[in-house]
Design a protein around this motif. Structure first.
Motif, PDB file in Angstrom:
ATOM      1  N   SER A   1       0.857  -1.179   0.000  1.00 43.75           N
ATOM      2  CA  SER A   1       0.000   0.000   0.000  1.00 43.75           C
ATOM      3  C   SER A   1       0.901   1.240   0.000  1.00 43.75           C
ATOM      4  CB  SER A   1      -0.884   0.005   1.248  1.00 43.75           C
ATOM      5  OG  SER A   1      -0.079   0.155   2.406  1.00 43.75           O
ATOM      6  N   ARG A   2       0.284   2.402  -0.158  1.00 43.86           N
ATOM      7  CA  ARG A   2       1.043   3.657  -0.166  1.00 43.86           C
ATOM      8  C   ARG A   2       1.822   3.854   1.140  1.00 43.86           C
ATOM      9  NH1 ARG A   2       0.243   8.529  -2.945  1.00 43.86           N
ATOM     10  NH2 ARG A   2      -1.490   7.510  -3.986  1.00 43.86           N
ATOM     11  N   ALA A   3       1.149   3.665   2.275  1.00 49.68           N
ATOM     12  CA  ALA A   3       1.801   3.853   3.578  1.00 49.68           C
ATOM     13  C   ALA A   3       2.920   2.830   3.772  1.00 49.68           C
ATOM     14  CB  ALA A   3       0.777   3.752   4.696  1.00 49.68           C
ATOM     15  N   ARG A   4       2.674   1.593   3.379  1.00 46.53           N
ATOM     16  CA  ARG A   4       3.673   0.537   3.547  1.00 46.53           C
ATOM     17  C   ARG A   4       4.872   0.757   2.620  1.00 46.53           C
ATOM     18  NH1 ARG A   4       7.054  -1.955   5.712  1.00 46.53           N
ATOM     19  NH2 ARG A   4       7.346  -4.179   5.451  1.00 46.53           N
ATOM     20  N   LEU A   5       4.643   1.327   1.429  1.00 46.66           N
ATOM     21  CA  LEU A   5       5.754   1.630   0.521  1.00 46.66           C
ATOM     22  C   LEU A   5       6.666   2.690   1.135  1.00 46.66           C
ATOM     23  CD1 LEU A   5       7.246   1.280  -2.167  1.00 46.66           C
ATOM     24  CD2 LEU A   5       5.721   3.002  -3.136  1.00 46.66           C
ATOM     25  N   GLN A   6       6.079   3.713   1.738  1.00 44.39           N
ATOM     26  CA  GLN A   6       6.887   4.733   2.394  1.00 44.39           C
ATOM     27  C   GLN A   6       7.733   4.120   3.510  1.00 44.39           C
ATOM     28  OE1 GLN A   6       3.810   7.556   3.502  1.00 44.39           O
ATOM     29  NE2 GLN A   6       4.285   8.835   1.734  1.00 44.39           N
ATOM     30  N   GLN A   7       7.127   3.267   4.296  1.00 47.69           N
ATOM     31  CA  GLN A   7       7.845   2.597   5.378  1.00 47.69           C
ATOM     32  C   GLN A   7       8.937   1.688   4.815  1.00 47.69           C
ATOM     33  OE1 GLN A   7       5.312   0.182   7.803  1.00 47.69           O
ATOM     34  NE2 GLN A   7       6.947  -0.439   9.176  1.00 47.69           N
ATOM     35  N   PHE A   8       8.611   0.932   3.770  1.00 49.76           N
ATOM     36  CA  PHE A   8       9.543   0.005   3.139  1.00 49.76           C
ATOM     37  C   PHE A   8      10.775   0.745   2.618  1.00 49.76           C
ATOM     38  CE2 PHE A   8      10.965  -2.525  -0.549  1.00 49.76           C
ATOM     39  CZ  PHE A   8      11.142  -3.761   0.052  1.00 49.76           C
ATOM     40  N   LEU A   9      10.568   1.866   1.905  1.00 48.44           N
ATOM     41  CA  LEU A   9      11.696   2.634   1.362  1.00 48.44           C
ATOM     42  C   LEU A   9      12.554   3.221   2.481  1.00 48.44           C
ATOM     43  CD1 LEU A   9       9.996   4.471  -1.633  1.00 48.44           C
ATOM     44  CD2 LEU A   9      11.752   2.696  -1.765  1.00 48.44           C
ATOM     45  N   SER A  10      11.918   3.638   3.566  1.00 48.82           N
ATOM     46  CA  SER A  10      12.656   4.215   4.691  1.00 48.82           C
ATOM     47  C   SER A  10      13.515   3.180   5.398  1.00 48.82           C
ATOM     48  CB  SER A  10      11.683   4.828   5.699  1.00 48.82           C
ATOM     49  OG  SER A  10      10.959   5.861   5.100  1.00 48.82           O
ATOM     50  N   GLU A  11      13.058   1.928   5.432  1.00 47.86           N
ATOM     51  CA  GLU A  11      13.760   0.864   6.146  1.00 47.86           C
ATOM     52  C   GLU A  11      14.920   0.260   5.361  1.00 47.86           C
ATOM     53  OE1 GLU A  11      10.638  -1.910   6.865  1.00 47.86           O
ATOM     54  OE2 GLU A  11       9.853  -0.796   8.597  1.00 47.86           O
ATOM     55  N   GLN A  12      14.933   0.413   4.048  1.00 42.05           N
ATOM     56  CA  GLN A  12      15.939  -0.234   3.209  1.00 42.05           C
ATOM     57  C   GLN A  12      17.261   0.530   3.227  1.00 42.05           C
ATOM     58  OE1 GLN A  12      15.198  -3.239   1.848  1.00 42.05           O
ATOM     59  NE2 GLN A  12      13.314  -2.857   2.985  1.00 42.05           N
ATOM     60  N   SER A  13      18.349  -0.222   3.144  1.00 37.77           N
ATOM     61  CA  SER A  13      19.653   0.425   2.993  1.00 37.77           C
ATOM     62  C   SER A  13      19.716   1.036   1.587  1.00 37.77           C
ATOM     63  CB  SER A  13      20.775  -0.596   3.191  1.00 37.77           C
ATOM     64  OG  SER A  13      20.642  -1.645   2.272  1.00 37.77           O
ATOM     65  N   PRO A  14      20.543   2.054   1.380  1.00 34.25           N
ATOM     66  CA  PRO A  14      20.600   2.713   0.073  1.00 34.25           C
ATOM     67  C   PRO A  14      20.864   1.726  -1.070  1.00 34.25           C
ATOM     68  CG  PRO A  14      21.790   4.003   1.683  1.00 34.25           C
ATOM     69  CD  PRO A  14      21.422   2.701   2.346  1.00 34.25           C
ATOM     70  N   CYS A  15      20.073   1.833  -2.118  1.00 34.26           N
ATOM     71  CA  CYS A  15      20.210   0.984  -3.300  1.00 34.26           C
ATOM     72  C   CYS A  15      19.644   1.737  -4.505  1.00 34.26           C
ATOM     73  CB  CYS A  15      19.480  -0.343  -3.093  1.00 34.26           C
ATOM     74  SG  CYS A  15      17.706  -0.184  -2.847  1.00 34.26           S
ATOM     75  N   ILE A  16      19.618   1.098  -5.654  1.00 29.70           N
ATOM     76  CA  ILE A  16      19.035   1.689  -6.854  1.00 29.70           C
ATOM     77  C   ILE A  16      17.533   1.424  -6.829  1.00 29.70           C
ATOM     78  CG2 ILE A  16      18.929   1.578  -9.373  1.00 29.70           C
ATOM     79  CD1 ILE A  16      21.868   0.600  -9.272  1.00 29.70           C
ATOM     80  N   VAL A  17      16.744   2.483  -7.043  1.00 28.04           N
ATOM     81  CA  VAL A  17      15.293   2.360  -7.118  1.00 28.04           C
ATOM     82  C   VAL A  17      14.898   2.724  -8.544  1.00 28.04           C
ATOM     83  CG1 VAL A  17      13.089   3.225  -6.283  1.00 28.04           C
ATOM     84  CG2 VAL A  17      14.963   2.892  -4.684  1.00 28.04           C
ATOM     85  N   ALA A  18      14.314   1.770  -9.268  1.00 25.64           N
ATOM     86  CA  ALA A  18      13.916   1.988 -10.660  1.00 25.64           C
ATOM     87  C   ALA A  18      12.400   2.003 -10.764  1.00 25.64           C
ATOM     88  CB  ALA A  18      14.479   0.885 -11.551  1.00 25.64           C
ATOM     89  N   MET A  19      11.880   2.975 -11.524  1.00 23.38           N
ATOM     90  CA  MET A  19      10.434   3.070 -11.744  1.00 23.38           C
ATOM     91  C   MET A  19      10.165   3.777 -13.062  1.00 23.38           C
ATOM     92  SD  MET A  19       9.506   5.993  -8.906  1.00 23.38           S
ATOM     93  CE  MET A  19      10.690   5.465  -7.694  1.00 23.38           C
TER      94      MET A  19
END
Length: 99
Positions: free
Chosen positions: A34-52
């Protein structure tokens, strides 16, 4: 736990398909968030490449991911449409969704 190298995100209005891979390309997770869970997920991850895909909401999510320390890569919509016309999606390319 293997470090995530790339997070591929398929953007939508209410749910987002997220696929994480390691440096070798092996799928580490593939889930719908979900939108809220995506924000949490991105905040918890170590720096990496995000492709969209470069679309209307990608600027918001790109800035959010950059603020979390990630390296954001936007894919031209024409390239994403080429994959979609062949029936390829994040889910179909990486296998079943893992919760």
């Amino acid at each position: 736990m293997t470090a995530r190298h790339i997070l591929a995100i398929d953007l939508a209005k209410r749910s987002f398909q997220v696929c994480a891979t390691d440096r070798g390309g092996a799928v580490l997770c593939n889930r719908v968030l979900s939108r809220a869970r995506l924000q949490q997920f991105l905040s918890e991850q170590s720096p990496c490449i995000v492709a969209m895909e470069a679309c209307a909401t990608s600027r918001f999510w790109g800035r959010f991911a950059q603020n979390c320390g990630h390296d954001v890569r936007l894919i031209l919509a024409t390239l994403a449409l080429t994959s979609a016309s062949r029936g390829e999606t994040v889910a179909s390319l990486t296998g079943p969704t893992v919760a």
